[in-house]
Scaffold this motif. Structure first.
Motif, PDB file in Angstrom:
ATOM      1  N   ARG A   1      -1.073  -5.494 -21.290  1.00  8.27           N
ATOM      2  CA  ARG A   1       0.263  -5.447 -20.696  1.00  8.27           C
ATOM      3  C   ARG A   1       0.703  -4.014 -20.426  1.00  8.27           C
ATOM      4  NH1 ARG A   1       3.266  -7.752 -25.135  1.00  8.27           N
ATOM      5  NH2 ARG A   1       5.105  -7.948 -23.790  1.00  8.27           N
ATOM      6  N   ILE A   2       0.366  -3.093 -21.311  1.00  6.28           N
ATOM      7  CA  ILE A   2       0.668  -1.677 -21.077  1.00  6.28           C
ATOM      8  C   ILE A   2      -0.088  -1.183 -19.846  1.00  6.28           C
ATOM      9  CG2 ILE A   2       0.357   0.657 -21.997  1.00  6.28           C
ATOM     10  CD1 ILE A   2       0.846  -0.566 -24.797  1.00  6.28           C
ATOM     11  N   LEU A   3      -1.353  -1.611 -19.724  1.00 10.22           N
ATOM     12  CA  LEU A   3      -2.142  -1.212 -18.551  1.00 10.22           C
ATOM     13  C   LEU A   3      -1.522  -1.760 -17.266  1.00 10.22           C
ATOM     14  CD1 LEU A   3      -4.666   0.170 -17.422  1.00 10.22           C
ATOM     15  CD2 LEU A   3      -5.932  -1.957 -17.855  1.00 10.22           C
ATOM     16  N   ALA A   4      -1.018  -2.998 -17.318  1.00 10.82           N
ATOM     17  CA  ALA A   4      -0.405  -3.597 -16.128  1.00 10.82           C
ATOM     18  C   ALA A   4       0.840  -2.821 -15.702  1.00 10.82           C
ATOM     19  CB  ALA A   4      -0.051  -5.061 -16.406  1.00 10.82           C
ATOM     20  N   VAL A   5       1.710  -2.487 -16.655  1.00 11.05           N
ATOM     21  CA  VAL A   5       2.935  -1.747 -16.320  1.00 11.05           C
ATOM     22  C   VAL A   5       2.607  -0.327 -15.875  1.00 11.05           C
ATOM     23  CG1 VAL A   5       5.134  -0.899 -17.223  1.00 11.05           C
ATOM     24  CG2 VAL A   5       4.324  -3.166 -17.878  1.00 11.05           C
ATOM     25  N   THR A   6       1.641   0.303 -16.527  1.00 11.52           N
ATOM     26  CA  THR A   6       1.225   1.644 -16.095  1.00 11.52           C
ATOM     27  C   THR A   6       0.682   1.606 -14.677  1.00 11.52           C
ATOM     28  OG1 THR A   6       0.681   2.260 -18.376  1.00 11.52           O
ATOM     29  CG2 THR A   6      -0.282   3.592 -16.626  1.00 11.52           C
ATOM     30  N   GLY A   7      -0.186   0.625 -14.391  1.00  9.26           N
ATOM     31  CA  GLY A   7      -0.733   0.493 -13.040  1.00  9.26           C
ATOM     32  C   GLY A   7       0.344   0.211 -12.011  1.00  9.26           C
ATOM     33  N   ALA A   8       1.345  -0.597 -12.392  1.00 13.13           N
ATOM     34  CA  ALA A   8       2.440  -0.888 -11.461  1.00 13.13           C
ATOM     35  C   ALA A   8       3.203   0.377 -11.097  1.00 13.13           C
ATOM     36  CB  ALA A   8       3.385  -1.916 -12.083  1.00 13.13           C
ATOM     37  N   THR A   9       3.425   1.249 -12.076  1.00 11.27           N
ATOM     38  CA  THR A   9       4.156   2.490 -11.808  1.00 11.27           C
ATOM     39  C   THR A   9       3.319   3.449 -10.965  1.00 11.27           C
ATOM     40  OG1 THR A   9       5.228   2.192 -13.958  1.00 11.27           O
ATOM     41  CG2 THR A   9       5.515   4.313 -12.877  1.00 11.27           C
ATOM     42  N   VAL A  10       2.026   3.531 -11.263  1.00 11.60           N
ATOM     43  CA  VAL A  10       1.140   4.350 -10.426  1.00 11.60           C
ATOM     44  C   VAL A  10       1.145   3.823  -8.989  1.00 11.60           C
ATOM     45  CG1 VAL A  10      -1.244   5.069 -10.032  1.00 11.60           C
ATOM     46  CG2 VAL A  10      -0.336   5.035 -12.355  1.00 11.60           C
ATOM     47  N   GLN A  11       1.162   2.505  -8.850  1.00 10.22           N
ATOM     48  CA  GLN A  11       1.194   1.907  -7.512  1.00 10.22           C
ATOM     49  C   GLN A  11       2.477   2.263  -6.777  1.00 10.22           C
ATOM     50  OE1 GLN A  11      -0.977   0.555  -5.742  1.00 10.22           O
ATOM     51  NE2 GLN A  11      -0.259  -1.151  -4.514  1.00 10.22           N
ATOM     52  N   MET A  12       3.603   2.329  -7.483  1.00 11.04           N
ATOM     53  CA  MET A  12       4.857   2.751  -6.843  1.00 11.04           C
ATOM     54  C   MET A  12       4.724   4.156  -6.267  1.00 11.04           C
ATOM     55  SD  MET A  12       7.864   1.542  -9.457  1.00 11.04           S
ATOM     56  CE  MET A  12       7.503   0.337 -10.720  1.00 11.04           C
ATOM     57  N   VAL A  13       4.210   5.071  -7.074  1.00 10.29           N
ATOM     58  CA  VAL A  13       4.051   6.460  -6.624  1.00 10.29           C
ATOM     59  C   VAL A  13       3.060   6.529  -5.479  1.00 10.29           C
ATOM     60  CG1 VAL A  13       3.327   8.772  -7.308  1.00 10.29           C
ATOM     61  CG2 VAL A  13       4.666   7.362  -8.897  1.00 10.29           C
ATOM     62  N   SER A  14       1.920   5.851  -5.646  1.00 10.04           N
ATOM     63  CA  SER A  14       0.877   5.881  -4.629  1.00 10.04           C
ATOM     64  C   SER A  14       1.372   5.319  -3.303  1.00 10.04           C
ATOM     65  CB  SER A  14      -0.335   5.079  -5.116  1.00 10.04           C
ATOM     66  OG  SER A  14      -1.299   4.941  -4.094  1.00 10.04           O
ATOM     67  N   HIS A  15       2.037   4.172  -3.361  1.00 10.67           N
ATOM     68  CA  HIS A  15       2.552   3.572  -2.125  1.00 10.67           C
ATOM     69  C   HIS A  15       3.539   4.502  -1.432  1.00 10.67           C
ATOM     70  CE1 HIS A  15       5.540   1.145   0.125  1.00 10.67           C
ATOM     71  NE2 HIS A  15       4.462   0.553   0.581  1.00 10.67           N
ATOM     72  N   GLY A  16       4.382   5.173  -2.209  1.00 10.87           N
ATOM     73  CA  GLY A  16       5.330   6.104  -1.609  1.00 10.87           C
ATOM     74  C   GLY A  16       4.640   7.212  -0.833  1.00 10.87           C
ATOM     75  N   LEU A  17       3.612   7.802  -1.415  1.00 13.34           N
ATOM     76  CA  LEU A  17       2.900   8.900  -0.764  1.00 13.34           C
ATOM     77  C   LEU A  17       2.152   8.425   0.478  1.00 13.34           C
ATOM     78  CD1 LEU A  17       1.394  10.550  -3.978  1.00 13.34           C
ATOM     79  CD2 LEU A  17       3.313  11.416  -2.632  1.00 13.34           C
ATOM     80  N   ILE A  18       1.403   7.336   0.335  1.00  9.52           N
ATOM     81  CA  ILE A  18       0.523   6.886   1.422  1.00  9.52           C
ATOM     82  C   ILE A  18       1.325   6.313   2.586  1.00  9.52           C
ATOM     83  CG2 ILE A  18      -1.315   5.275   2.028  1.00  9.52           C
ATOM     84  CD1 ILE A  18      -2.158   5.444  -0.971  1.00  9.52           C
ATOM     85  N   THR A  19       2.281   5.449   2.282  1.00  7.96           N
ATOM     86  CA  THR A  19       3.020   4.802   3.363  1.00  7.96           C
ATOM     87  C   THR A  19       3.933   5.781   4.085  1.00  7.96           C
ATOM     88  OG1 THR A  19       2.949   2.781   2.047  1.00  7.96           O
ATOM     89  CG2 THR A  19       4.411   2.792   3.938  1.00  7.96           C
ATOM     90  N   ALA A  20       4.469   6.761   3.376  1.00 11.58           N
ATOM     91  CA  ALA A  20       5.241   7.807   4.058  1.00 11.58           C
ATOM     92  C   ALA A  20       4.354   8.543   5.054  1.00 11.58           C
ATOM     93  CB  ALA A  20       5.819   8.779   3.033  1.00 11.58           C
ATOM     94  N   ALA A  21       3.115   8.855   4.654  1.00  8.73           N
ATOM     95  CA  ALA A  21       2.184   9.523   5.573  1.00  8.73           C
ATOM     96  C   ALA A  21       1.899   8.649   6.790  1.00  8.73           C
ATOM     97  CB  ALA A  21       0.887   9.863   4.841  1.00  8.73           C
ATOM     98  N   LEU A  22       1.673   7.357   6.568  1.00  9.08           N
ATOM     99  CA  LEU A  22       1.378   6.457   7.692  1.00  9.08           C
ATOM    100  C   LEU A  22       2.557   6.353   8.650  1.00  9.08           C
ATOM    101  CD1 LEU A  22      -0.506   3.637   5.755  1.00  9.08           C
ATOM    102  CD2 LEU A  22      -1.467   5.059   7.573  1.00  9.08           C
TER     103      LEU A  22
END
Length: 519
Positions: free
Chosen positions: A336-357
């Motif tokens: 569960r900790i891994l799931a929440v950590t991955g979800a937060t990394v995904q938030m940051v990652s999506h922000g960077l990548i989709t802003a570039a696109l």
């Protein structure tokens, strides 16, 4: 420090409002300097976050003490990375906007800058707020400001799209406020009414109140789901992105959508642990449907900007899946900790990548007046810088190892698998669909015979000052545009190569939330 971080853009905006509109270089230069300073400040805040968990640089003062409302700010493993991502995105937007398409009207350029300065202030404020009313104020102001960005600088049916965006998200925020009120009033028997988030998390005021807790979670969940957005309350997103200016789409996707997903881990999960566990499967199902629906509809799009908009529903659907899976206590704390950590990394990652696109689709619209995929072909020759950056952003979005998209998606899927194996496998199909839609776009636009809109083939009109960044006759990215997109992709690459940059900060906060949900 935290107050200065969100207040500085407003101070600069107030100063620039008094600067003559004709001083366009001063306005744009001040905006650029401020965004650089915000990135530096966000870096200092990040380094101050305790590695064992907890908040750094807290600021607490009474605001409306009679109603238990306070001015409370703090940065932890959830908020600090999102504040840093927000600062980087606004720096990229400022770089990409050095040459405004409305340069013949300096007053509009100044108004544009002032709006984005205010947006940066409220965006950072949402992620630092530790009081529900303060969170709501920043949350709602972002809706109002983005409405004016879409309505004032968008294209197509911009007024309709802006109104649809406003009505959907504003009504959702009002429903969310009702949930906040239920939480605050429920705390009255546990030491008095309060809207303070850490205090409410410690008290767990609605424990054992089944119906009341379920209603509070439903109200808060609806408001956050609309802002995320989650299927089926996603319909405002594609037209808003399609008709917004490129800078507006970048900020909307990178920052405003994260206010919804961030609200789940900051508010819904720790403050309503019992109802969250009971409704965990509902969030899992909504997340998986969002993943598959967004990818399938994106695959059918003919407009690149609209396609990228639908991929946001997919990528943030993974986040909803992961936070839902974290509600299954039987899966064990590690998963569960891994799931929440991955979800937060995904938030940051999506922000960077989709802003570039979105910044790249904005380049196509400025050069050729359209982002229709069929209107562009063979771009690898005349637009090599655009082609390389677009290919890298696409590969990051589809989850190629070595880039941030892989880190976020792999982590959250691995963490969700022990809790909901069947739903996680179904969600993983979205990875193949995302790869298909981006590879199709890359093949159609970068390869084959050269075909550009007639407007893109014409040489640009020479301009002076900050705008002289492109060789005559070349439709390719200018230096400022390349730097803007390159900054975002460099951050994505850094996270992909060294994920511990993020995970060591996020994991302690994730562990604390998982422990609160387990109560």
């Amino acid at each position: 420090m935290l107050t200065a971080l969100w207040l500085a853009p407003l101070v600069v905006a107030a100063v620039l409002a008094a600067v003559p509109a004709a001083r366009r270089e001063v306005v744009l230069g001040a905006w650029l300097v401020l965004t650089v300073a915000e990135v530096v400040g966000a870096g200092f805040v990040w380094t101050a976050v305790p590695r064992a968990g907890g908040f750094a640089s807290e600021v607490a003062a009474p605001w409306i003490p009679a109603f238990g409302v306070g001015y409370h700010l703090g940065a932890d493993g959830f908020s600090a990375p999102l504040v840093a991502m927000t600062a980087v995105v606004f720096l990229a937007v400022a770089l990409g906007s050095l040459r405004r398409p409305d340069v013949e009207d300096p007053a509009r350029t100044r108004a544009f800058v002032l709006l984005f300065l205010a947006l940066e202030a409220v965006g950072i404020g949402v992620f630092l707020a530790l009081d529900l009313v303060l969170f709501f104020v920043f949350f709602d102001l972002s809706i109002v400001l983005m409405y004016f960005v879409i309505a004032g600088w968008g294209s197509g049916a911009r007024t309709r799209s802006a109104l649809q965006f406003f009505l959907y998200t504003f009504l959702g925020s009002l429903v969310m406020l009702l949930g906040f009120l239920v939480l605050a009033v429920g705390a009255r028997d546990h030491g008095g009414i309060t809207f303070d988030i850490p205090t409410l998390a410690a008290r767990n005021p609605l424990a054992g109140q089944g119906v009341t807790g379920a209603l509070a979670l439903a109200a808060i969940g609806i408001g956050l789901a609309i802002k995320t957005p989650v299927w089926p309350v996603h319909t405002w997103l594609p037209p808003a992105h399609t008709d917004a200016p490129a800078a507006g789409s970048a900020v909307l996707a990178a920052v405003l959508l994260k206010m919804g997903t961030y609200g789940f881990v900051r508010i819904a999960m720790p403050l309503l642990p019992g109802p969250w566990r009971s409704a965990a499967l509902v969030f899992v199902v909504l997340g998986v449907v969002s993943v598959l629906w967004g990818a399938l509809v994106a695959l059918a799009q003919r407009d690149l900007k609209r396609m990228v908009a639908y991929t946001s529903i997919t990528h943030l659907g993974y986040v909803v899946l992961a936070v839902g899976a974290a509600g299954f206590v039987a899966a064990g704390p590690e998963a569960r900790i891994l799931a929440v950590t991955g979800a937060t990394v995904q938030m940051v990652s999506h922000g960077l990548i989709t802003a570039a696109l979105f910044l790249l689709t904005g380049v196509l619209r400025r050069r050729g007046g359209t982002s229709e995929i069929a209107a562009w072909s063979g771009l690898a020759g005349p637009m090599p810088r655009f082609s390389w950056t677009f290919a890298l952003a696409a590969f990051a979005s589809l989850g190629l190892p070595g880039l941030s998209g892989f880190v976020g998606e792999f982590s959250l899927l691995a963490g969700s698998l022990p809790a909901v194996p069947v739903w996680t496998v179904l969600a993983a199909l979205g990875l193949a669909l995302t790869a298909a839609l981006f590879l199709r776009a890359l093949q159609a636009m970068l390869l084959g015979d050269r075909h550009l809109p007639a407007r893109a083939e014409r040489p640009p009109v020479p301009r002076a000052g900050l705008a002289r960044f492109r060789a005559p006759g070349s439709p390719d990215l200018r230096v400022a545009e390349t730097t803007a997109v390159g900054l975002l992709l460099a951050c994505s690459l850094a996270v992909g190569v060294a994920p511990a940059l993020l995970t060591t900060t996020i994991a302690p906060a994730a562990a604390q939330v998982v422990a609160l949900v387990s109560r």
